[in-house]
Structures are given as structure tokens and as C-alpha cells.
Design an enzyme around this catalytic site. Sequence first.
Site, PDB file in Angstrom:
ATOM      1  N   GLU A  36     -23.596   8.215  77.540  1.00 57.70           N
ATOM      2  CA  GLU A  36     -24.964   7.674  77.611  1.00 57.70           C
ATOM      3  C   GLU A  36     -25.139   6.484  76.672  1.00 57.70           C
ATOM      4  O   GLU A  36     -25.819   5.506  76.994  1.00 57.70           O
ATOM      5  CB  GLU A  36     -25.987   8.772  77.276  1.00 57.70           C
ATOM      6  CG  GLU A  36     -26.247   9.633  78.494  1.00 57.70           C
ATOM      7  CD  GLU A  36     -26.413  11.091  78.155  1.00 57.70           C
ATOM      8  OE1 GLU A  36     -26.563  11.430  76.970  1.00 57.70           O
ATOM      9  OE2 GLU A  36     -26.357  11.898  79.100  1.00 57.70           O
ATOM     10  N   SER A  83     -15.085  -7.619  37.766  1.00 56.73           N
ATOM     11  CA  SER A  83     -14.342  -6.370  37.969  1.00 56.73           C
ATOM     12  C   SER A  83     -14.787  -5.374  36.901  1.00 56.73           C
ATOM     13  O   SER A  83     -15.685  -5.661  36.116  1.00 56.73           O
ATOM     14  CB  SER A  83     -12.847  -6.628  37.905  1.00 56.73           C
ATOM     15  OG  SER A  83     -12.541  -7.188  36.661  1.00 56.73           O
ATOM     16  N   LEU A  84     -14.168  -4.230  36.879  1.00 48.61           N
ATOM     17  CA  LEU A  84     -14.555  -3.201  35.910  1.00 48.61           C
ATOM     18  C   LEU A  84     -13.429  -2.989  34.917  1.00 48.61           C
ATOM     19  O   LEU A  84     -12.252  -3.118  35.277  1.00 48.61           O
ATOM     20  CB  LEU A  84     -14.810  -1.879  36.630  1.00 48.61           C
ATOM     21  CG  LEU A  84     -16.009  -1.816  37.575  1.00 48.61           C
ATOM     22  CD1 LEU A  84     -15.982  -0.511  38.358  1.00 48.61           C
ATOM     23  CD2 LEU A  84     -17.303  -1.913  36.777  1.00 48.61           C
ATOM     24  N   GLU A 173     -17.771  -1.512  49.381  1.00 47.43           N
ATOM     25  CA  GLU A 173     -16.330  -1.552  49.629  1.00 47.43           C
ATOM     26  C   GLU A 173     -16.058  -1.250  51.091  1.00 47.43           C
ATOM     27  O   GLU A 173     -16.571  -0.273  51.632  1.00 47.43           O
ATOM     28  CB  GLU A 173     -15.694  -0.452  48.748  1.00 47.43           C
ATOM     29  CG  GLU A 173     -14.250  -0.628  48.496  1.00 47.43           C
ATOM     30  CD  GLU A 173     -13.973  -1.480  47.240  1.00 47.43           C
ATOM     31  OE1 GLU A 173     -14.923  -2.038  46.643  1.00 47.43           O
ATOM     32  OE2 GLU A 173     -12.796  -1.575  46.889  1.00 47.43           O
ATOM     33  N   TYR A 225     -22.577   0.414  46.769  1.00 47.35           N
ATOM     34  CA  TYR A 225     -22.741   1.042  45.461  1.00 47.35           C
ATOM     35  C   TYR A 225     -23.428   0.167  44.417  1.00 47.35           C
ATOM     36  O   TYR A 225     -23.498   0.535  43.262  1.00 47.35           O
ATOM     37  CB  TYR A 225     -21.384   1.505  44.920  1.00 47.35           C
ATOM     38  CG  TYR A 225     -20.259   0.497  45.075  1.00 47.35           C
ATOM     39  CD1 TYR A 225     -20.296  -0.726  44.413  1.00 47.35           C
ATOM     40  CD2 TYR A 225     -19.155   0.788  45.875  1.00 47.35           C
ATOM     41  CE1 TYR A 225     -19.273  -1.646  44.549  1.00 47.35           C
ATOM     42  CE2 TYR A 225     -18.117  -0.128  46.013  1.00 47.35           C
ATOM     43  CZ  TYR A 225     -18.184  -1.345  45.354  1.00 47.35           C
ATOM     44  OH  TYR A 225     -17.170  -2.257  45.484  1.00 47.35           O
ATOM     45  N   LYS A 288     -21.363   4.562  35.407  1.00 44.67           N
ATOM     46  CA  LYS A 288     -22.330   3.480  35.181  1.00 44.67           C
ATOM     47  C   LYS A 288     -23.510   3.989  34.380  1.00 44.67           C
ATOM     48  O   LYS A 288     -23.940   5.130  34.569  1.00 44.67           O
ATOM     49  CB  LYS A 288     -22.864   2.967  36.535  1.00 44.67           C
ATOM     50  CG  LYS A 288     -21.804   2.412  37.445  1.00 44.67           C
ATOM     51  CD  LYS A 288     -22.353   2.069  38.818  1.00 44.67           C
ATOM     52  CE  LYS A 288     -21.222   1.541  39.692  1.00 44.67           C
ATOM     53  NZ  LYS A 288     -21.598   1.387  41.086  1.00 44.67           N
ATOM     54  N   LYS A 312      -9.249   5.387  36.180  1.00 46.96           N
ATOM     55  CA  LYS A 312      -8.300   5.340  37.300  1.00 46.96           C
ATOM     56  C   LYS A 312      -7.427   6.586  37.306  1.00 46.96           C
ATOM     57  O   LYS A 312      -6.861   6.960  36.269  1.00 46.96           O
ATOM     58  CB  LYS A 312      -7.394   4.111  37.165  1.00 46.96           C
ATOM     59  CG  LYS A 312      -8.152   2.803  37.290  1.00 46.96           C
ATOM     60  CD  LYS A 312      -8.076   2.251  38.678  1.00 46.96           C
ATOM     61  CE  LYS A 312      -6.813   1.488  38.867  1.00 46.96           C
ATOM     62  NZ  LYS A 312      -6.873   0.334  39.681  1.00 46.96           N
ATOM     63  N   CYS A 409      25.516   7.539  67.279  1.00 44.47           N
ATOM     64  CA  CYS A 409      26.463   7.090  68.300  1.00 44.47           C
ATOM     65  C   CYS A 409      27.681   6.391  67.701  1.00 44.47           C
ATOM     66  O   CYS A 409      28.532   5.905  68.420  1.00 44.47           O
ATOM     67  CB  CYS A 409      25.768   6.161  69.289  1.00 44.47           C
ATOM     68  SG  CYS A 409      25.401   4.551  68.589  1.00 44.47           S
ATOM     69  N   CYS A 430      22.807   4.684  72.649  1.00 43.75           N
ATOM     70  CA  CYS A 430      22.511   5.492  71.464  1.00 43.75           C
ATOM     71  C   CYS A 430      21.359   6.453  71.793  1.00 43.75           C
ATOM     72  O   CYS A 430      20.248   5.999  72.115  1.00 43.75           O
ATOM     73  CB  CYS A 430      22.148   4.542  70.325  1.00 43.75           C
ATOM     74  SG  CYS A 430      21.726   5.376  68.809  1.00 43.75           S
TER      75      CYS A 430
HETATM   76  S1  IVH Z   1     -19.423  -1.200  40.788  1.00 46.98           S
HETATM   77  C1  IVH Z   1     -20.301  -5.047  38.333  1.00 46.98           C
HETATM   78  N1  IVH Z   1     -18.825   1.003  42.061  1.00 46.98           N
HETATM   79  O1  IVH Z   1     -13.786  -1.504  41.982  1.00 46.98           O
HETATM   80  C2  IVH Z   1     -19.771  -3.797  38.849  1.00 46.98           C
HETATM   81  N2  IVH Z   1     -17.229  -0.760  42.075  1.00 46.98           N
HETATM   82  O2  IVH Z   1     -12.407  -2.673  39.575  1.00 46.98           O
HETATM   83  C3  IVH Z   1     -19.645  -3.759  40.295  1.00 46.98           C
HETATM   84  N3  IVH Z   1     -15.225  -0.277  43.419  1.00 46.98           N
HETATM   85  O3  IVH Z   1     -14.574  -4.885  42.390  1.00 46.98           O
HETATM   86  C4  IVH Z   1     -18.704  -2.783  40.808  1.00 46.98           C
HETATM   87  N4  IVH Z   1     -15.834   1.727  44.081  1.00 46.98           N
HETATM   88  O4  IVH Z   1     -14.381  -3.439  44.481  1.00 46.98           O
HETATM   89  C5  IVH Z   1     -18.409  -0.230  41.713  1.00 46.98           C
HETATM   90  N5  IVH Z   1     -18.454   2.994  43.195  1.00 46.98           N
HETATM   91  C6  IVH Z   1     -18.048   1.772  42.851  1.00 46.98           C
HETATM   92  C7  IVH Z   1     -16.824   1.259  43.289  1.00 46.98           C
HETATM   93  C8  IVH Z   1     -16.427  -0.028  42.860  1.00 46.98           C
HETATM   94  C9  IVH Z   1     -14.893   0.799  44.149  1.00 46.98           C
HETATM   95  C10 IVH Z   1     -14.359  -1.469  43.263  1.00 46.98           C
HETATM   96  C11 IVH Z   1     -15.063  -2.788  43.436  1.00 46.98           C
HETATM   97  C12 IVH Z   1     -14.831  -3.534  42.156  1.00 46.98           C
HETATM   98  C13 IVH Z   1     -13.630  -2.835  41.602  1.00 46.98           C
HETATM   99  C14 IVH Z   1     -13.634  -2.976  40.112  1.00 46.98           C
END
Ligand code: IVH
Length: 691
Positions: A36, A83-84, A173, A225, A288, A312, A409, A430
Site C-alpha cells: 500500500e 572533534s572530541l 552521524e 545528537y 556531555k 573509546k 585442483c 577447479c
Molecule cells: S557530539 C562538539 N555525540 O564523534 C561536539 N559526537 O570524535 C559534537 N560522534 O565528530 C559531537 N556519536 O562524528 C557527539 N553521540 C555523539 C556522537 C558523536 C558519534 C562522532 C562525531 C564527532 C566525533 C568526535
Amino acid sequence: MEKIQAKERIAFLSDEIRRHNHNYYVLSKPTIRDFEFDMLLEELIRLEKEFPELAEPDSPTQRVGGDITKEFRQVQHKYQMLSLGNTYSEEEIRSFGERIHKITGDDVEYVCELKFDGVAIGLTYQNGILVQAVTRGDGVSGDDVTTNVKTIKSIPLKLQGSRFPEDFEIRGEIILPHASFKKMNEKRLEDGDEPFANPRNATSGSIKMLDSAEVSKRNLDAFFYYLPGTDLHFKTHYECLLAARSWGFKISEYAVRCKTLEEIFDYIISWNKARHELPYDIDGVVIKVNNLKQQEILGYTAKSPRWAISYKFRAEQVTTKLLSVSYQVGRTGAITPVANLQPVQLAGTVVRRASLHNADIIAALDVRIGDMVFVEKGGEIIPKINGVDLELRSNEATPIVFISNCPECDSALIRTAGESAWYCPNENGCPPQIKGKLEHFISRKAMNIDSLGEGKIETLFDNGLVYNCADLYDLTYDQLIGLETTYESTDEKKERKISFRDKTVTNILNGIEASKKVSFERVLYALGIRFVGETVARKLASHFGAINALAKADYDALVEVEEIGDKIAQSILAWFSVRRNIELIERLRASGLRFNLDEPLVARISNTLEGLTFVVSGVFTNFSREDLKKTIEAHGGKNTGSISAKTSYLVAGENMGPEKRRKAEKLGVKIISEFDFHSLIGIPQNRVTLF
Ligand code: IVH
């Protein structure tokens, strides 16, 4: 239908489709049957074709893709994509907490989230409509991948409700769930393409594809996120997440608020275990500060926010003994070394075997039989050996001598310069290669002889009844009746025995007979020519029309076909240069298989464009590129991918690359607009008709 009625119906259908999409892709709670849903979507596509002026840019029909991008535009991020900071231990998280406490002086609440292992994306919405999607790039500017992102079904093209900011960005992401990753790699292997190593690579490869219709087939998904920017009226990050969820975004249900570091540790420990049960990859946890005022006070370093940090996960790794190495032969003859290990528990499963990839990797690791090896399950589904515990190496450990002859073979293996894999060249003698080719020939998308599934083809081979696909068409009732086959059923995980009784045999013979009606492009795919997958087979069939023309085509004629490059052309030439293959085609043809297109893939309307060759490039106002090409074929013309002296017309749309124009001008190829094209087929310029 009158325009006014069409407008109403389009609005109704768009809302309905949007609602069902959200229920299915975001909430995972379908509210309509597939059939549908398809009917609604088809009706909308039809109406938008009939009344192109009523098609909205945020229409759900955009999901199917179709626009081709030449190259991605670079866009500067409004807010830098930082990045984090990474942490790997409890101490590092404790010192993160202390730092925060020192600066804010307050009690701090945190939000813990999963760290999705995919490709970061920033989406901009204006008045609730998705207007731009940009990848991270170098953090300052990234690629504009809007067309591709629009094909991801869980991403809203239009937001729900009205309580969202007029102009804002949301970050998240893009990921590829395990099930889609598996399917995609199976298809790549089938098509002779290199599989992706892990879902993250597959995601990033997919999002950078130039043909959005291809991206739409990849089943990408996305979690969001973060709402960057300070002009929001929310007090906490958690409120932002809830609000974004109410606007229609997919927000993880596993984001939680934590008041203490201990709660954070519990979250980390439990997800370190439970992550293997998720249907997608995560590579850690993100922590956070929840309060946005406190976030502002904490601010940023040059590289990352001070209010967030990631923890990590270490790739899970165990040590076990390498007992032996065996070698598998694939359909194409490629040899894969496989490590047989002392069974060991890893990431929720018992691991007995691990990939050793190829001879170069074995040499680089200097791994020996009897060694204690480190086995890791990273993003990859198949575990891999990534090192040797040299301290535990015994004197008896014996170096691995890569085989020089095929384990099946005994043919001497060969290696092409520049390739890492060794191959068994005995294509037609083979056993695993022969069986692999036969399995491919009968598979669903090829000849679709499902009555030969479940190990029956193997039985036919083992009993000396078939060596190649042409033999299938000589099988008789008397040869088959009474045969027996055992196979391991994948659902039941146990051995089953099947006898070829009257009904089975009749089914097999009927299935083989029915396959004679299978269309030329599928027969071509079924032949299993390396790199000739489903799509390539379709393009070749419609371009050449018959196997004879394809067999005669030289290199130049092949690369003129859209999507056919050097690698595929070489492979086709090599295949047709083998006498045995030509004989195979003759036998199949004598058995009644189809080796030409009785009717073109598109119904013929006129012969106006007979003998003319077109190259279509860019984006068009009234047609999608695919429709334009179909119209060309429907009027007897031919499409090719690249401009040559033989090209009659280049139909140029918007954003066509300058290189194409230059080449056309140099070779004197006429460049026309889509409106000129209308005139060519006798349609008044202001009327748009599809084939
Ligand atoms: S917050 C300024 N939350 O991890 C902070 N990042 O190493 C914004 N990532 O570039 C990022 N899951 O691609 C945030 N729950 C999450 C995440 C996340 C994956 C990635 C994201 C970022 C990288 C940092």
C-alpha cells in the site's frame, strides 16, 4: 485530473507518505503494508510527472534519488565541526570531571550517549525544510552532499509541528546497520567488487557516490545528537534532544542523564558489553555537560569542546593459539588464507577461525603455526589476527609457507602484478570455481532456478552430471531420479537429507525449462563474467542488443557504454577471447536461451532518433536524467556515457561539468538544451511529455 485537484491530492499523499516514513524508519513501528505504501508513492510520482510545477522540493519522492552530482561543492561550516577529546580510562574521566567542577564551581549533570561509528553530518533546516547537508571535511568546510542525504529515509525532509527555529543546524552521524552492510558486501562480491572492510568505510563510500539513485539503495540510516549555536531557547542539551525528536529526527533512546561519575562508569561498563547486541556499530560513549549555560562557560579549545569528552572502547582482543592455516578458493579463483584457532570467546561469540587476508599480511605479521596470536573483532564482522605474542613463541612454532598450488585442483597459483591475492587459474577445472559459477548461474537475480537450490547443484556436480551451465539444459529425468543430497540448512543449523523423488525431479526440470524465458540482460549477468554485475549487464544488453554485437565489440566500443571503464572492458574482452566461452554460448543458444533483446527495455514510440547517439549530462528542469535517457531510447536513439567523435548530441543540463562542454566543442558535437531536445522529437517546447 484538474490542476487544483492534483494539488490537493499531492499535498495529501506527501503528508501520508511522510507520516508512514517516520513511523517506519524513525519509530520502527510500521503503520502500513509495503504494497500500500508503494501504491501511494507511485501515485505521487505519477502526479508530479503530470504536473511538474506542483512538485515540492521537499517532496518524499526525492528519496528515490536520481540526480547526479559531478563533484561535491565545498561549503564552509557556520559553526566549526570540532572533534572530541578521547579517553580510554576511568582516571581520565575523573580528571575531566574535576576540570569541569573547577571551572563551573557547581554540581554538574551529564548526558551519556552512544558514540556512533559512522560519518558525521550537519543538516541545515530553513522554515522546517532540509536545505543543506554537509560532511565534516576538515572541520572548517566540508562537502555538500544534500542530494545523497535526501535519500536517507529516516532523515526528515520536512519537520513535524511548528516549534522549531526558523533557521538552524543539527548534527549527527550517518551509519550503515549491520544487516544492510552484509547485504551490500554480498552484492559487491557477486559483482566482483572488493567488499568494504567495515560499515564505517561503506557509509563514507556511499555518501560520496555521485549517483544519488545508487545511494538510495544502500539503506543508510542516521542518528542525531547535537544542536550547535547559542540562540536556542532550551536550557539543557537533553531538552534539545527531546525537542529534536518531536520535530521528527531519530534520536537514540539510549541517551541518559547522569548525576555522578559512578553513574557514568556504569553506563560505560554496561555498553561495553551490550554494544555487540546493537544492530549497528558504536566505538565508545560520549559524555556531555547537560546544562547549556555551563557548556558556554566551559567553552572550547582549538580542537574540541571542554564540555564533552568521548570514552573509546578498546577493540575487544583475546589471545589464542594458531593451530593451522587452510586456504579457501572462491568463485573467481581467489585464494583466501584462513587461520584455524583454538576456540575462544570473543565479543559474545566463540571464534574458531579468523581471516589472514593474503600472503603479504602473513609475511608482515610474521605469524607462525603454534604461535599465540591476538585476535580482534573491530568494526569488521570477521575477526582478524593483528599480532603475535612473541614472548610466548615456542621453538616449535613453524613459519607459514603460503601454498603454491591450488588446494582443490593442484594447479600452480598465479599472482597479477599490483594485486595482493593469489589466484587459481584453472577456471574450468577447479571444483569450487565450477560450483561457484553454477550457483551464480541459477541464483535469483540470474536464471532464478530455485528448484536447484539447497545444495542440489553440488550433488549434480559431485555425480558428474554438470560441469558448466550448458550441461544443465541436457539433464534428463532418468539421470536425476534417485539421487541423494545432504546439505546444512542455514535456518535449522543441522544436516538434512533430500532424495530426488518424482516431484523434486519434475520441479528441477520445469525450473530449468522456465529459465529459457529469462531476459537477455539476466542471461548475460548469469554468465558470471568478472565485473559484469546486474547493472553493467543491463547497460551492455540495452546498448548492444545482442550477444553477437557484444562479442564483436572492441575496447573503444565497450568504453563508450555508460559506466563501462577500463577494468570492465578488459574483463569482457578477455572472456570473449576464450574459445570455450564462445562454445558455451553456442550450446546455451541451441538450448533456447535468449541472447538478444526481443524488445528494447523501453517501449518504442518512434524512430525519430534512429542512428543518433546522445550524451546526457547535468540536472534538468522537467526530466530526471533517467527519464530523459529513456525518452531517447523510446524514440530510437542511443545513450552513451562519454563524448566521442561519434556522439551526435550532448544534451546539457544545469551544473554540467566544463570538461564535457570543452570536449564536445573540440570534437564539434552539437550541444543542445532539454528544450531543443523536445523540438527534436517533435514536442512543442512548452509542453513536457514523458515517453
Ligand atoms: S557530539 C562538539 N555525540 O564523534 C561536539 N559526537 O570524535 C559534537 N560522534 O565528530 C559531537 N556519536 O562524528 C557527539 N553521540 C555523539 C556522537 C558523536 C558519534 C562522532 C562525531 C564527532 C566525533 C568526535
